[in-house]
Design a protein around this motif. Structure first.
Motif, short mmCIF file in Angstrom:
data_model
loop_
_atom_site.label_atom_id
_atom_site.label_comp_id
_atom_site.label_asym_id
_atom_site.label_seq_id
_atom_site.Cartn_x
_atom_site.Cartn_y
_atom_site.Cartn_z
N MET D 1 0.87 -1.10 -0.01
CA MET D 1 -0.08 0.11 -0.06
C MET D 1 0.72 1.19 -0.02
O MET D 1 1.87 1.53 0.68
N TYR D 2 0.21 2.15 -0.71
CA TYR D 2 1.37 3.37 -0.92
C TYR D 2 0.85 4.47 -0.18
O TYR D 2 -0.08 4.69 -0.03
N SER D 3 2.09 5.33 0.12
CA SER D 3 1.74 6.67 0.73
C SER D 3 1.85 7.80 -0.42
O SER D 3 2.75 7.93 -1.02
N PHE D 4 0.76 8.56 -0.37
CA PHE D 4 0.75 9.59 -1.34
C PHE D 4 0.62 10.97 -0.40
O PHE D 4 0.01 11.84 -0.66
N ARG D 5 1.26 10.78 0.74
CA ARG D 5 1.27 11.85 1.67
C ARG D 5 2.21 13.03 1.22
O ARG D 5 1.80 14.11 1.57
N GLY D 301 -4.61 0.97 3.95
CA GLY D 301 -3.04 1.28 4.29
C GLY D 301 -2.55 2.40 3.61
O GLY D 301 -1.54 2.82 3.46
N TYR D 302 -3.51 2.93 2.65
CA TYR D 302 -3.29 4.01 2.00
C TYR D 302 -2.71 5.40 2.79
O TYR D 302 -3.63 5.54 3.87
N GLU D 303 -1.83 6.20 2.50
CA GLU D 303 -1.41 7.28 3.56
C GLU D 303 -1.44 8.40 2.41
O GLU D 303 -1.31 8.55 1.38
#
Lengths: 340, 340, 340, 340
Positions: D1-5, D301-303
């Motif tokens: 799951m990726y972080s688009f933060r 789990g996406y950020e």
């Protein structure tokens, strides 16, 4: 031809670089709130036997000094430092730019003593017409290569307690200090005896970075950091590096290497008959050479700083070794010096 | 029993009070833009033979020093001052609170010399790692009662020109200086030889007020003043007072009076056999008395500051006379001292 | 022709001047540590029913604001103020010059409310990336002549308590506020409901001076004052003036006079048909007049500030009355206005 | 799951890391005076067609903003910025900590216009009672993803010229701006139209680093840097990284990649029927999603950051792509969103 100009002339130790490469693709939150920084902070606390200490990672020495000193002080409070202290003369008034006076004690060896501190205090009458000296700034090793013993640091602590002063130790060259044969201090001693100190990475194997250990709580310290532009977006870089340096002693191995080559320089230069006015048990050596010898070494391509002229014909130079200095560079230098 | 504690223990000379009363009902604009301030500024310019000088009126000494010094300097620039200079120790770090370092020269008599200035410059390498000393702060009379000759001030000017430094003179006790028998300086000399100086009113007959004479233009100086809370709403009060003091020489008459009584004290105390370590030709006198004599005088009700202990049995005290000191107070003191 | 430009266009009320003259020859210690200041501070505490409050006397409004606000705050903490607040726009960034942000709330009537404060707080996320708003700055009367009721101030106190904020009230025109017919606050209320407030002397009969009442203890406040050049050498002048104003109600008598003449202006101008966009129950009145009328009044010699243009043909002007305004000046103005 | 933060969740692009490794063992002088920095500065000047520009390399965005803005301004001068400007709210008052006010204009799209600038100027009367707005701070892309056209920037330049203002552009996300399909600006345009701007490395492939391009000369800028702790000991690290990014277009390739994935996100989310209140042609996207969808994505789990609540049931979130974002992460996100 080698440069003995400083201990930050190269990049980072390969293990540090490797750790950065290994973690490069991992996503983390920013600003030093990531797992690498947490782990490294835990490592620092463990090595310092200071489970309650706050640990912050900053990029550079002037930066950590100006942020920490300002955070310790109220606006009318001042610093006591030796005239050779980095904050006194080599930080472009960074402390004053945050509003605080640096009160200077003239120290013969770059070290402060209770007597020197009390001489500064004696010049202040405790009224609102004068600043209140509140924080004692020392460095270990000092800017001229000397270091503190446990007895000396304990005496400073007692002096600070007696006068309500904070004790802050700039450890830009702490590795060299703690691995010096003359040293009897440990990281737990530093945590126990100071209110805050730094573990310098920049000059001992990291690309950059100073770890700040605060045993005296400073609320909202991260606000102070951010306001001074001292929060690194990819703060993880600091955690990764310090963990690589500290997790199994690399930090001290690197410093020991620097010291040993410095001592080899010192011994070789002494054997050639050149004097050392100040005895330095660390990685900075200050021999006095004839001016023509200095010029000759520079012509050969050696680089170093000329600390100060001693007399019309002689100059005190500074030779700095580091984790990266090869033994051959030292031997070459000594051989070339012997030819001068 | 009289207080020789300071030259601001009373209010204002009656002519100053009278001028305030006489103008009290007149309406003017605020902030020092009124006709009284304009007239007083013209008077200052005329007395200084400096038709192009900017003249500003501020309330107090620390205030005018911090505003003016900061206005002269860029953020990385620093002040050179004697260790006894008012800005060095008696202003609670006011200069540092505006971001500037004060570089201290140890002066034996409270005065700076080209050699002392150059010794400070020699400790700065001109790189971005160090502040750039840019302004020389002197006071006349100095904090320990000494004063500058025209030759000395001219030498400082030449030194400043040679090194690109501003020269600023704190004239909190300028009246006493200019009327001292040892003085050969005039207001036009000060305007010609400094970049800025103050004519102190607070210690010489005004309720308050320092006139700042700027021969070096400082654009937007009033913005600097306002930002530091140094613009008086009823600025006229400053203009009225300075005009009363300066228009026909009252300022100098008052200072002459203070000096004469100081010299009477000095001569009388000397005649009684007490030494003066520093010779002061102005309104502050620093005799050394036995501790029991000091105590006895205090018991009698005399007030003065104890400058510093000289040895176990003796103390150097400070006696200050002013425009308001009656001759009888001096004679009483000498008589009572002779009985001790 | 009279100037309605401000309430500090004249000197001091004659009783204040008289008190200064009466005490002029008395010797006292400096810096506000004298008996006159002690007495005046006791008077302030008594009138405020705040026996434990610290009372300091400073010279001017911008000065007291910048010193007090900075003393309340840590470096990363900020002020909340209305856009019309004096600290927001009329002090040349004096608060920012001490390092603190002023967060602005757009208020229609110059007053803050819990909702406005909370709207500022809502824009701050509580992390180290943003300042922490910590002090609410209000003024009474406000810069546009409005004032707070006890209910409003109590609500602000509760809001501040709920959010951990200090409440500071700038009382430059407090006399006009407390004697307004719309007022139900008392000095004890102010002491109970704020952490600090000022009692303005400059605009109500003194030559200068603001009394700062601190019910929240600020250690070393005198160091803050001195560092900002805000300690008056002859501090007694402040004590003498405030005692004269406060000891038997002169302060309130003078303010009442100013208000009454302001209301006479308001009523007279209203009777002539000119509107007042904001209703002001205090000594500042803001009528809207045709531009040609404004010009005509100015030609006659009347002075006042033009607050802002309302439309192409009309301007909102500000008329300020004071303790010194004669009734005849108001009547003359109304008569002349009626002729326009 | 990726972080688009954020666009600084990973380390550096591998070519940057490689360049650091390749140069690691080379000795250089410190502080950015090394050949790598000189070369990189030459590259910047060449790309900007600005042979006389000064180029400095600093570590971070807040740092470069606070140092540069302070260096542009006198102490009483102020900044004009949009309320969303990074210096306005997300730098913990860093500008104010150097003494300068930030005057805020409410902008609907994060961009300043001549009209907005003039509305701020209109609130300042040009007297010493108010700060002098002197520097216009803009960012490209803005903090909410919008960008400036050449016509808009030219209009700002003309406005600044008309009012004697400096124009400073924060290019923390300049790569994304210059490679946006909506962009018609070039580096030479920026050099010609601004007095200073930054080329952000931190958010576009570097470990850290912002290049500051000064077309308006700021003497002693390195003193400003050092005084704020903004001189990196191993300054070479900045030169090496920027050279790697800029020498053959990597910088723009990386930004283009980030933009393309952002547009894929935008298009995919739009196709799913979710609105975007502000249209962003860059690597930050701000869709509005139902709260339960937001929660569900987070559970997966996406950020990402939740920018602000839109109404009781919806939240505007921020999705940031970067040089490091894999296409698969975007496709996964869209697929998972479609399931919500």
């Amino acid at each position: 031809m080698y440069s003995f100009r400083n201990d930050y002339s190269e990049g980072a130790h390969f293990k540090v670089l490797q750790a950065l490469a290994d973690t490069n693709a991992v996503q983390t939150v920013g600003y030093g709130l990531d797992p690498y920084c947490r782990t490294a902070a835990d490592t620092v606390r463990r090595l310092c036997a200071a489970p309650d200490a706050a640990v912050h990672f900053l990029v550079g020495g002037t930066q950590v000094n100006l942020v920490a000193v300002d955070a310790f002080l109220q606006s009318y409070e001042a610093v006591i430092a030796a005239q050779t202290g980095h904050v006194s003369t080599h930080e472009t008034g960074a402390i004053e730019a945050t509003g605080h006076k640096v009160c200077i004690a003239e120290s013969p060896d770059g070290k402060l003593t209770p007597a020197l501190i009390e001489s500064v205090l004696a010049g202040h009458n405790g009224t609102e017409h004068m600043v209140l000296p509140r924080l004692v700034y020392i460095s270990d090793t000092t800017e001229i290569g000397t270091l503190y013993t446990k007895a000396e640091l304990t005496a400073l602590r007692q002096c600070c307690d007696a006068h309500g002063l904070f004790l802050y130790l700039d450890g830009a060259r702490l590795g060299s200090a703690l691995t010096s044969p003359d040293n009897d201090l440990t990281l737990p001693d530093l945590a126990a005896l100071t209110d805050g100190f730094t573990i310098g990475g920049t000059k001992n194997g990291a690309l950059f970075g100073e770890a700040l250990v605060l045993t005296h709580p400073l609320p909202h310290f991260r606000w102070h950091m951010k306001q001074r532009g001292a929060v690194l977006a990819k703060g993880r870089l600091l955690g990764v590096q310090f963990q690589a340096l500290l997790e199994d002693g690399l930090y001290f191995d690197l410093a020991r290497h620097a010291n040993q080559l410095a001592f080899r320089l010192r011994d070789g230069i002494t054997a050639l008959g050149y004097p050392f006015p100040v005895s330095s048990p660390s990685n900075q050596q200050f021999p006095v050479l004839p001016n023509e010898t200095v010029a000759k070494l520079q012509e050969m391509g050696y680089e170093f700083e000329t600390d100060h002229p001693v007399d019309a014909g002689h100059t005190c130079i500074r030779l700095v070794t580091s984790w990266a200095t090869p033994e051959s560079a030292v031997e070459d230098f000594l051989r070339d010096l012997s030819k001068c």
